[in-house]
Design a protein around this motif. Structure first.
Motif, PDB file in Angstrom:
ATOM      1  N   PRO A  49     -20.903 -41.389  30.763  1.00 45.26           N
ATOM      2  CA  PRO A  49     -21.894 -42.093  29.952  1.00 45.26           C
ATOM      3  C   PRO A  49     -21.232 -42.642  28.685  1.00 45.26           C
ATOM      4  CG  PRO A  49     -22.111 -39.729  29.640  1.00 45.26           C
ATOM      5  CD  PRO A  49     -21.095 -39.930  30.734  1.00 45.26           C
ATOM      6  N   THR A  50     -21.934 -43.519  28.015  1.00 45.58           N
ATOM      7  CA  THR A  50     -21.397 -44.124  26.796  1.00 45.58           C
ATOM      8  C   THR A  50     -21.033 -43.061  25.758  1.00 45.58           C
ATOM      9  OG1 THR A  50     -22.745 -46.081  27.197  1.00 45.58           O
ATOM     10  CG2 THR A  50     -21.876 -45.802  24.976  1.00 45.58           C
ATOM     11  N   GLU A  51     -21.797 -41.978  25.737  1.00 50.12           N
ATOM     12  CA  GLU A  51     -21.537 -40.914  24.757  1.00 50.12           C
ATOM     13  C   GLU A  51     -20.147 -40.328  24.915  1.00 50.12           C
ATOM     14  OE1 GLU A  51     -25.814 -41.549  24.914  1.00 50.12           O
ATOM     15  OE2 GLU A  51     -24.272 -41.294  26.464  1.00 50.12           O
ATOM     16  N   THR A  52     -19.653 -40.285  26.157  1.00 54.93           N
ATOM     17  CA  THR A  52     -18.297 -39.773  26.375  1.00 54.93           C
ATOM     18  C   THR A  52     -17.269 -40.692  25.724  1.00 54.93           C
ATOM     19  OG1 THR A  52     -18.935 -38.739  28.474  1.00 54.93           O
ATOM     20  CG2 THR A  52     -16.590 -39.151  28.128  1.00 54.93           C
ATOM     21  N   CYS A  53     -17.450 -41.989  25.888  1.00 52.64           N
ATOM     22  CA  CYS A  53     -16.537 -42.951  25.254  1.00 52.64           C
ATOM     23  C   CYS A  53     -16.586 -42.806  23.727  1.00 52.64           C
ATOM     24  CB  CYS A  53     -16.917 -44.377  25.633  1.00 52.64           C
ATOM     25  SG  CYS A  53     -16.981 -44.696  27.413  1.00 52.64           S
ATOM     26  N   ARG A  94     -20.353 -49.990  21.789  1.00 52.60           N
ATOM     27  CA  ARG A  94     -21.195 -49.715  20.616  1.00 52.60           C
ATOM     28  C   ARG A  94     -22.617 -50.224  20.839  1.00 52.60           C
ATOM     29  NH1 ARG A  94     -16.243 -51.457  18.262  1.00 52.60           N
ATOM     30  NH2 ARG A  94     -17.081 -53.543  17.842  1.00 52.60           N
ATOM     31  N   THR A  95     -22.731 -51.396  21.465  1.00 56.45           N
ATOM     32  CA  THR A  95     -24.055 -51.944  21.759  1.00 56.45           C
ATOM     33  C   THR A  95     -24.803 -51.058  22.739  1.00 56.45           C
ATOM     34  OG1 THR A  95     -23.265 -54.203  21.383  1.00 56.45           O
ATOM     35  CG2 THR A  95     -25.290 -53.952  22.651  1.00 56.45           C
ATOM     36  N   SER A  96     -24.085 -50.561  23.740  1.00 60.27           N
ATOM     37  CA  SER A  96     -24.688 -49.673  24.731  1.00 60.27           C
ATOM     38  C   SER A  96     -25.268 -48.428  24.069  1.00 60.27           C
ATOM     39  CB  SER A  96     -23.637 -49.274  25.773  1.00 60.27           C
ATOM     40  OG  SER A  96     -24.114 -48.257  26.624  1.00 60.27           O
ATOM     41  N   LEU A  97     -24.520 -47.853  23.149  1.00 54.94           N
ATOM     42  CA  LEU A  97     -24.994 -46.650  22.455  1.00 54.94           C
ATOM     43  C   LEU A  97     -26.179 -46.975  21.555  1.00 54.94           C
ATOM     44  CD1 LEU A  97     -24.393 -43.610  21.928  1.00 54.94           C
ATOM     45  CD2 LEU A  97     -23.082 -44.354  19.930  1.00 54.94           C
ATOM     46  N   GLU A 146     -28.364 -49.404  21.731  1.00 52.11           N
ATOM     47  CA  GLU A 146     -29.565 -49.826  22.443  1.00 52.11           C
ATOM     48  C   GLU A 146     -30.011 -48.849  23.525  1.00 52.11           C
ATOM     49  OE1 GLU A 146     -28.828 -53.716  23.911  1.00 52.11           O
ATOM     50  OE2 GLU A 146     -28.688 -54.636  21.913  1.00 52.11           O
ATOM     51  N   GLY A 147     -29.217 -47.814  23.747  1.00 51.48           N
ATOM     52  CA  GLY A 147     -29.577 -46.825  24.762  1.00 51.48           C
ATOM     53  C   GLY A 147     -29.538 -47.373  26.176  1.00 51.48           C
ATOM     54  N   ARG A 148     -28.680 -48.369  26.415  1.00 51.88           N
ATOM     55  CA  ARG A 148     -28.527 -48.955  27.745  1.00 51.88           C
ATOM     56  C   ARG A 148     -27.137 -48.654  28.278  1.00 51.88           C
ATOM     57  NH1 ARG A 148     -27.860 -53.737  28.032  1.00 51.88           N
ATOM     58  NH2 ARG A 148     -27.678 -54.389  25.851  1.00 51.88           N
ATOM     59  N   PRO A 149     -27.044 -48.108  29.475  1.00 51.63           N
ATOM     60  CA  PRO A 149     -25.711 -47.781  30.019  1.00 51.63           C
ATOM     61  C   PRO A 149     -24.907 -49.027  30.333  1.00 51.63           C
ATOM     62  CG  PRO A 149     -27.372 -47.462  31.698  1.00 51.63           C
ATOM     63  CD  PRO A 149     -28.116 -47.735  30.417  1.00 51.63           C
ATOM     64  N   LEU A 150     -23.613 -48.897  30.233  1.00 51.19           N
ATOM     65  CA  LEU A 150     -22.726 -49.976  30.651  1.00 51.19           C
ATOM     66  C   LEU A 150     -22.807 -50.141  32.173  1.00 51.19           C
ATOM     67  CD1 LEU A 150     -19.634 -49.020  28.481  1.00 51.19           C
ATOM     68  CD2 LEU A 150     -20.976 -51.112  28.227  1.00 51.19           C
ATOM     69  N   VAL A 151     -22.751 -51.352  32.623  1.00 53.32           N
ATOM     70  CA  VAL A 151     -22.804 -51.612  34.066  1.00 53.32           C
ATOM     71  C   VAL A 151     -21.390 -51.906  34.551  1.00 53.32           C
ATOM     72  CG1 VAL A 151     -23.782 -53.034  35.884  1.00 53.32           C
ATOM     73  CG2 VAL A 151     -25.134 -52.533  33.840  1.00 53.32           C
ATOM     74  N   TRP A 152     -20.750 -50.872  35.100  1.00 51.15           N
ATOM     75  CA  TRP A 152     -19.388 -51.008  35.593  1.00 51.15           C
ATOM     76  C   TRP A 152     -19.416 -51.561  37.014  1.00 51.15           C
ATOM     77  CZ3 TRP A 152     -15.641 -50.047  32.087  1.00 51.15           C
ATOM     78  CH2 TRP A 152     -15.969 -49.241  30.991  1.00 51.15           C
ATOM     79  N   ARG A 153     -18.412 -52.322  37.371  1.00 48.08           N
ATOM     80  CA  ARG A 153     -18.277 -52.835  38.728  1.00 48.08           C
ATOM     81  C   ARG A 153     -17.522 -51.808  39.566  1.00 48.08           C
ATOM     82  NH1 ARG A 153     -15.998 -58.674  39.330  1.00 48.08           N
ATOM     83  NH2 ARG A 153     -16.910 -58.338  41.403  1.00 48.08           N
ATOM     84  N   ARG A 154     -18.153 -51.358  40.607  1.00 40.50           N
ATOM     85  CA  ARG A 154     -17.545 -50.319  41.439  1.00 40.50           C
ATOM     86  C   ARG A 154     -16.312 -50.855  42.145  1.00 40.50           C
ATOM     87  NH1 ARG A 154     -20.907 -46.013  45.086  1.00 40.50           N
ATOM     88  NH2 ARG A 154     -19.121 -44.711  45.663  1.00 40.50           N
ATOM     89  N   VAL A 155     -15.243 -50.080  42.129  1.00 42.47           N
ATOM     90  CA  VAL A 155     -13.981 -50.485  42.743  1.00 42.47           C
ATOM     91  C   VAL A 155     -13.851 -49.891  44.141  1.00 42.47           C
ATOM     92  CG1 VAL A 155     -11.465 -50.400  42.551  1.00 42.47           C
ATOM     93  CG2 VAL A 155     -12.861 -50.753  40.501  1.00 42.47           C
ATOM     94  N   HIS A 156     -14.091 -48.597  44.264  1.00 44.32           N
ATOM     95  CA  HIS A 156     -13.963 -47.928  45.566  1.00 44.32           C
ATOM     96  C   HIS A 156     -15.369 -47.758  46.152  1.00 44.32           C
ATOM     97  CE1 HIS A 156     -10.333 -46.843  43.316  1.00 44.32           C
ATOM     98  NE2 HIS A 156      -9.742 -46.795  44.498  1.00 44.32           N
ATOM     99  N   ALA A 157     -15.748 -48.672  47.022  1.00 50.23           N
ATOM    100  CA  ALA A 157     -17.096 -48.665  47.591  1.00 50.23           C
ATOM    101  C   ALA A 157     -17.024 -48.538  49.107  1.00 50.23           C
ATOM    102  CB  ALA A 157     -17.837 -49.941  47.207  1.00 50.23           C
ATOM    103  N   LEU A 158     -17.652 -47.501  49.629  1.00 54.79           N
ATOM    104  CA  LEU A 158     -17.727 -47.299  51.075  1.00 54.79           C
ATOM    105  C   LEU A 158     -19.080 -47.792  51.584  1.00 54.79           C
ATOM    106  CD1 LEU A 158     -16.218 -43.699  51.375  1.00 54.79           C
ATOM    107  CD2 LEU A 158     -15.088 -45.868  51.884  1.00 54.79           C
TER     108      LEU A 158
END
Length: 219
Positions: free
Chosen positions: A83-87, A105-108, A110-122
């Protein structure tokens, strides 16, 4: 008597007959090549992310353990995304005004999680459990490669069914002591064949026949 066929009809017939034999073979070959190519497997494809997180810096340079961010890798099917809090546990103190970290900083704020693009997707029909592989002595680098050298994460392995089955049919070469699972610089010893067989027995790894059954990955 008038000629029924044109002079080139025989040649045309030979070409058509040859095509009937050759085209299906070429089609299968091209389909197989495409299916195994990065276009289908996404192997070695680097994806842009909302924040250019560098494993080379955080893991290779700072030595941060995989489990600091991927907290559920030892106990759940999914490794987990921090989560953003870890960063911000670090970046509230250092690089606090870095432009590249503005989305964090914006994510924290505004309370909105960052939307990461998944790399390893099955595919959805494939069942994979991180915790089982970790418990059986399969290291991170076995599937993810030398991720400590990557500025942006890319998929190193093809993650095809054949690639997975190669390991399931002979897991020994990919097994290591549990304390070395998260060691990104671990290298197999000269007697890996012997050590792998010993670890397979010690960790109660299922037999290759059982690991090759459809129900292991398709549930």
């Amino acid at each position: 008597m008038a000629q029924i066929f044109r002079p080139g009809a025989d040649t045309l017939a030979r070409v058509v007959l040859a095509g009937i034999a050759v085209v299906p073979v070429l089609a299968v070959g091209m389909a197989t090549t495409l299916w195994r190519s990065p276009y289908a497997t996404a192997q070695d494809v680097t994806r842009e992310q909302p924040v250019p997180f560098s494993h080379e810096h955080h893991v290779g340079g700072l030595g941060i353990d995989c489990r600091y961010c991927h907290t559920s890798v030892e106990k759940a099917a999914f490794a987990g995304i921090p989560p953003t809090e870890t960063c911000m546990s670090c970046h509230s103190q250092i690089w606090t005004n870095a432009p590249m970290l503005a989305p964090v900083r914006t994510s924290l704020a505004e309370g909105r999680p960052l939307v990461w693009r998944r790399v390893h997707a099955l595919p959805d029909y494939v069942y994979f459990n991180h915790s089982v592989h970790v418990a059986k002595g399969v290291g991170c680098s076995t599937c993810h490669g030398a991720i400590q050298t990557m500025k942006l994460v890319r998929q190193v392995a093809p993650l095809t069914m054949g690639w997975c089955l190669d390991c399931h049919r002979n897991p020994g070469p990919n097994l290591r002591p549990r304390e070395a699972v998260f060691d990104m610089t671990w290298a197999p010893p000269d007697d890996q064949a012997e050590q792998g067989a010993h670890l397979a027995a010690a960790y109660h790894v299922k037999s290759p026949a059982r690991l090759s059954e459809c129900s292991i990955c398709h549930r």
